[in-house]
Enzyme design. Structure first.
Site, short mmCIF file in Angstrom:
data_model
loop_
_atom_site.label_atom_id
_atom_site.label_comp_id
_atom_site.label_asym_id
_atom_site.label_seq_id
_atom_site.Cartn_x
_atom_site.Cartn_y
_atom_site.Cartn_z
N ASP A 148 0.87 -1.18 0.00
CA ASP A 148 0.00 0.00 0.00
C ASP A 148 0.90 1.23 0.00
O ASP A 148 1.45 1.60 1.05
CB ASP A 148 -0.89 0.02 1.25
CG ASP A 148 -1.92 -1.08 1.26
OD1 ASP A 148 -2.91 -0.95 0.52
OD2 ASP A 148 -1.75 -2.05 2.01
N ARG B 190 -6.61 10.80 2.01
CA ARG B 190 -6.34 9.77 1.00
C ARG B 190 -7.08 9.98 -0.31
O ARG B 190 -6.83 9.25 -1.27
CB ARG B 190 -6.71 8.39 1.58
CG ARG B 190 -5.92 8.03 2.82
CD ARG B 190 -6.45 6.78 3.49
NE ARG B 190 -6.28 5.61 2.65
CZ ARG B 190 -6.71 4.40 2.98
NH1 ARG B 190 -7.33 4.21 4.14
NH2 ARG B 190 -6.52 3.37 2.16
N LYS C 298 -9.32 1.44 -5.37
CA LYS C 298 -10.04 1.01 -4.16
C LYS C 298 -10.84 2.18 -3.60
O LYS C 298 -10.55 3.34 -3.93
CB LYS C 298 -9.05 0.46 -3.14
CG LYS C 298 -7.97 1.48 -2.69
CD LYS C 298 -6.90 0.81 -1.85
CE LYS C 298 -5.92 1.82 -1.31
NZ LYS C 298 -4.80 1.21 -0.58
N HIS C 299 -11.87 1.92 -2.81
CA HIS C 299 -12.41 0.65 -2.33
C HIS C 299 -13.84 0.56 -2.85
O HIS C 299 -14.69 1.33 -2.42
CB HIS C 299 -12.42 0.57 -0.82
CG HIS C 299 -11.11 0.88 -0.15
ND1 HIS C 299 -10.67 2.16 0.08
CD2 HIS C 299 -10.14 0.05 0.31
CE1 HIS C 299 -9.49 2.13 0.69
NE2 HIS C 299 -9.15 0.86 0.84
N HIS D 94 -11.59 -1.71 9.55
CA HIS D 94 -10.54 -2.48 10.22
C HIS D 94 -11.07 -3.02 11.56
O HIS D 94 -10.73 -4.12 11.97
CB HIS D 94 -9.30 -1.62 10.48
CG HIS D 94 -8.53 -1.29 9.26
ND1 HIS D 94 -8.86 -0.24 8.44
CD2 HIS D 94 -7.43 -1.86 8.71
CE1 HIS D 94 -8.01 -0.18 7.44
NE2 HIS D 94 -7.13 -1.16 7.58
N ASP E 137 -10.51 -6.56 0.03
CA ASP E 137 -9.73 -5.92 1.08
C ASP E 137 -9.37 -7.02 2.08
O ASP E 137 -9.83 -8.16 1.97
CB ASP E 137 -10.53 -4.78 1.72
CG ASP E 137 -9.65 -3.70 2.34
OD1 ASP E 137 -8.44 -3.95 2.53
OD2 ASP E 137 -10.16 -2.61 2.63
#
Length: 365
Positions: free
Chosen positions: A100, A175, A205-206, A218, A288
């Site tokens: 990443d 991001r 992504k995503h 996460h 993912d």
């Protein structure tokens, strides 16, 4: 038994063994896993996984999250180059060696290890100069290429559509290239094409869009039903239509408007219905990290793998970092074999993925 009958018996047995080996290799190629170590030996678990289970790829991390240690995979440019070469030498089939490396916060190859500095996608979107984005993307891609890394899990094409100031994972990490889908697609395309110039593949992504999510997949279940907007799909659609997409990475977000039962990674309505059928995407789909809380805390490993494969996922990603399991590749491999044997995942579904993966790997040979 007559001699000619014996020959036929051995011939048919051989065909069965070869077919089984072929299936094993196809399954293995559908697994991409993380591991511990800055170098490898013949006794390293990752070496066994590559040789015995034919795993198709690995992912590098800077930090071991479970140990809270920076003794994971990355120490210096030369060390990483050597590690990549060692891994490729072990495998009969070229490995995807992934990372990443978006730039900014999501940046595994930091300047303190001797790699070039990077800036965030948010900064590039605000500068809004495509040549600048292309140049920054090329520096990242060349850095990866020199380190033997052939797949970047970037760019992030999520839109910055957070409705609460600085409360969304994508915005907090800076991001996203922005909230305008056309701008995001343009900058992502410049970033991707720079990578292609350097011989590095990318994954957008995503899917189907994580920018509006207030929670972090996460850690656990994240529902975007009330905040997600359809324009979050647009950068994916544009990049697929222009032929710039190597791989699509899924999101673990739940959206009842798209699927009232499962998060996107495990949803046939999302991955087959929208991505495959509506957008006519026949490239590789990668999940993912299957060990993230949104999946791992709500589904057993076997059920999650079954749903993901039947939804259209081609490569199952196990970062093996949020939690570390030295047997995760073996477990996943044996689960897929079991699912095929029991008819819960068809051989045709495995062959489809194997064909897509093989086609993409030709670009890194």
């Amino acid at each position: 038994m007559k001699f000619q009958h014996l020959l036929v018996f051995f011939f048919l047995s051989s065909l069965t063994l070869n077919a089984q080996k072929s299936l094993d290799e196809q399954i293995g190629q559908m697994l991409l896993v993380g591991f511990r170590g800055m170098d490898i030996t013949a006794e390293s678990p990752i070496v066994k996984d590559i040789k015995k289970y034919h795993i198709g790829g690995v992912i590098y991390f800077e930090k071991d999250m479970q140990l809270n240690s920076f003794e994971r995979n990355i120490k210096s440019p030369q060390q990483l180059q050597n590690l990549s070469a060692q891994l490729q030498n072990v495998s009969k089939t070229p490995l995807f060696i992934a990372i990443d490396q978006e730039g900014g916060k999501v940046n595994r190859l930091k300047a303190k290890y001797g790699f070039p500095a990077t800036i965030t996608a948010d900064s590039l979107g605000k500068i809004n100069h495509l040549d600048t984005t292309a140049a920054r993307g090329l520096v990242i891609a060349q850095t990866l290429r020199q380190a033997g890394i052939n797949l970047n899990f970037a760019p992030d094409v999520d839109l910055d559509t957070c409705i609460i100031k600085d409360s969304c994972l994508i915005r907090k990490g800076r991001r996203s290239f922005g909230k305008d889908p056309n701008r995001v697609a343009e900058h992502a395309r410049a970033f991707i094409r720079s990578h292609h110039r350097a011989g590095v593949l990318t994954a957008i992504k995503h899917f189907p869009g994580h920018g509006s999510a207030l929670g972090d997949t996460h850690g656990g279940f994240v529902d975007v039903t009330d905040v997600w907007i359809t324009s979050e799909l647009e950068p994916f659609r544009q990049l697929i239509a222009s032929g710039d997409c190597d791989i699509v990475m899924t999101a673990h977000i739940f959206n009842a408007w798209l699927d009232p039962l499962h998060p996107a990674t495990l949803s046939k309505k999302v991955l087959t219905g929208i991505l495959r059928e509506e957008y006519r995407y026949d490239g590789v789909i990668i999940s993912d990290d299957m060990q993230m809380g949104a999946v791992a805390k709500n589904y057993g490993l076997e059920r999650a793998i079954e749903l993901a494969l039947n939804s259209g996922v081609d490569i199952l990603l196990f970062g093996n970092n949020l939690v570390y399991d030295p047997l995760i590749a073996e477990k996943a491999f044996l689960i897929v074999k079991k699912l095929v044997k029991e008819g819960r995942v068809s051989k045709r579904r495995i062959k489809q993925s194997a064909k897509r993966i093989q086609k993409l790997k030709k670009k890194i040979q």
